[in-house]
Design an enzyme around this catalytic site. Structure first.
Site, PDB file in Angstrom:
ATOM      1  N   ASP A   1       0.850  -1.195   0.000  1.00  0.00           N
ATOM      2  CA  ASP A   1       0.000   0.000   0.000  1.00  0.00           C
ATOM      3  C   ASP A   1       0.885   1.245   0.000  1.00  0.00           C
ATOM      4  O   ASP A   1       1.993   1.192  -0.545  1.00  0.00           O
ATOM      5  CB  ASP A   1      -0.966  -0.061   1.195  1.00  0.00           C
ATOM      6  CG  ASP A   1      -2.269   0.672   0.900  1.00  0.00           C
ATOM      7  OD1 ASP A   1      -2.194   1.864   0.581  1.00  0.00           O
ATOM      8  OD2 ASP A   1      -3.358   0.066   0.995  1.00  0.00           O
TER       9      ASP A   1
ATOM     10  N   HIS B   1       2.003   1.996  -3.284  1.00  0.00           N
ATOM     11  CA  HIS B   1       1.097   2.994  -3.860  1.00  0.00           C
ATOM     12  C   HIS B   1       1.672   4.403  -3.835  1.00  0.00           C
ATOM     13  O   HIS B   1       0.966   5.371  -4.084  1.00  0.00           O
ATOM     14  CB  HIS B   1      -0.257   2.947  -3.143  1.00  0.00           C
ATOM     15  CG  HIS B   1      -1.016   1.674  -3.411  1.00  0.00           C
ATOM     16  ND1 HIS B   1      -2.265   1.425  -2.897  1.00  0.00           N
ATOM     17  CD2 HIS B   1      -0.690   0.588  -4.162  1.00  0.00           C
ATOM     18  CE1 HIS B   1      -2.681   0.225  -3.317  1.00  0.00           C
ATOM     19  NE2 HIS B   1      -1.734  -0.300  -4.066  1.00  0.00           N
TER      20      HIS B   1
END
Ligand SMILES: *[C@@H]1O[C@H](CO)[C@@H](O)[C@H](O)[C@H]1NC(C)=O
Length: 399
Positions: free
Chosen positions: A225, A248
């Site tokens: 993430d 991310h």
């Protein structure tokens, strides 16, 4: 001869006694507690939680600076542990040569919020160490779409604490977020290594919220993430010399989920490399009313390597179209500078400003940007975004 020696002897003795006294009081200043002396057992199935907690209570109660030492070896900490302050001293140092291991059954700490949690501590440093969250089975549960998987625990959390130094810590396979600072002031994290699979859900590397004067330096974050996620109430944050990917990217947000929310102000992200990440530098808010804001942000000297969305502002975040369809974000974004951002985009739109129709982004500045897609000029897209381009900017700006 004999006479002179005996004459000098008392003087020598006094000097020796003074040296001895000085040395003694110097060593007495910092008391060191080795967890093994309190019953922690390396490389065994035994849970060392109790030993770590007794060492903490000693160190925390000490009026003098206290040092905790964790030697080499794997130490199982099989429950959610709170290291609670306030403490009697403002200088607790924890030196870790070993690895702290979470329970292999993710259900044990999966709904506890945090695995290792420092609360109300002023003055703490952690040097070295590996934290193994053993999260892989929980990721599998989440990735298989089962509905009864626990949320997962953050590996290392600090809340309502001040004067924190983290140096050379490795966090691997966290169930959820790796490291969180919530309600903290004066934090310096450097040489941090985060390692988790690119497909591990919700495993943000470092999350900061409601905190000020947090500095993150020389760190390497590979996870599933956000590399660093920046939540509401973050001010004076400095990130420099960080490598991200997979993951991310660095994200301000998600913000604006709540109507009443403190803003994000004065964030610098400098000299960062993104490799194969979903985003590079992102600002993200929910598409719903809020009094939140983002201002005075500098993204400087970034290298993008095959990044899907190198530069992105997304103010229409509305997962599953629940709770926000047709609404505009209330989060006001202003004075955001992108300076010297180079590299490759994995999609055609390398620069995307999708701002709120009620509160358009203002004061966006692009300076010396060059992003390509498949060796060609990439594209930029703007919605409700105002600003200026300086120097050489490719793709051409769309303000
Ligand atoms: C912004 O934050 C940095 C620390 O990250 C600090 O040194 C600087 O003084 C802050 N600037 C303002 C205007 O507060």
């Amino acid at each position: 001869m004999t006479n002179t020696t005996s004459k000098h002897c008392p003087l020598l003795l006094i000097i020796l006694m003074i040296i001895c006294f000085v040395l003694n009081s110097a060593t007495a200043e910092t008391l060191t507690y080795n967890v093994v002396n309190f019953g922690a057992q390396p490389n065994s199935k035994m849970d060392s939680t109790k030993a770590f907690l007794s060492v903490w209570s000693k160190a925390c109660a000490s009026a003098n600076p206290a040092a905790i030492y964790v030697p080499k070896g794997q130490f199982l900490l099989a429950s959610s542990i709170i290291f609670k302050g306030p403490c009697a001293n403002k200088a607790i140092s924890i030196a870790i040569d070993g690895t702290l291991v979470a329970p292999s059954d993710y259900r044990v700490i999966g709904n506890a919020g945090n695995w290792l949690h420092f609360e109300y501590v002023n003055g703490i440093s952690i040097r070295g160490g590996v934290l193994d969250g053993q999260g892989t089975a929980l990721w599998d549960c989440k990735n298989s779409g089962k509905s009864n998987c626990p949320t997962g625990a953050t590996t290392l959390a600090f809340s309502n604490s001040q004067n924190i130094v983290i140096n050379g810590l490795t966090s691997m396979n966290s169930q959820m977020f790796h490291i969180v600072f919530n309600g903290c002031q004066n934090v310096k994290a450097q040489g941090v290594k985060v390692i988790a699979d690119g497909n591990s859900p919700n495993t943000d590397g470092i999350h900061v919220q409601m905190s000020s004067h947090v500095t993150i330096l020389y760190s390497n974050i590979r996870t599933g993430d956000d590399c660093v996620s920046i939540g509401p109430g973050t001010t004076n944050l400095w990130i420099e010399n960080v490598a991200c990917g997979p993951g991310h990217g660095i994200s301000i947000g998600s913000l604006g989920k709540d109507m009443n929310e403190p803003g994000v102000q004065n964030v610098t992200v400098k000299t960062v490399t993104f490799t194969g990440t979903q985003n590079g530098v992102r600002i993200k808010s929910w598409g719903r009313p809020s009094n939140g804001f983002v201002r005075d942000i500098l993204f400087q000297n970034a290298i993008m390597v095959n990044v899907q969305n190198p530069i992105v502002i997304d103010q229409n975040y509305c997962p599953d179209n629940k709770g926000c369809p047709g609404q505009a974000s209330g989060v006001k974004i202003s004075d955001v500078t992108y300076d010297n951002i180079h590299g490759t985009s994995a999609t055609q739109v390398a620069v995307k400003f999708d701002c709120s129709s009620s509160y358009p982004c203002s004061g966006i500045r692009l300076k010396d940007v060059k992003l390509t897609y498949k060796n060609q000029v990439a594209q930029a897209s703007c919605n409700h975004a105002g600003g200026a381009a300086l120097g050489s900017v490719q793709p051409e700006s769309c303000f």
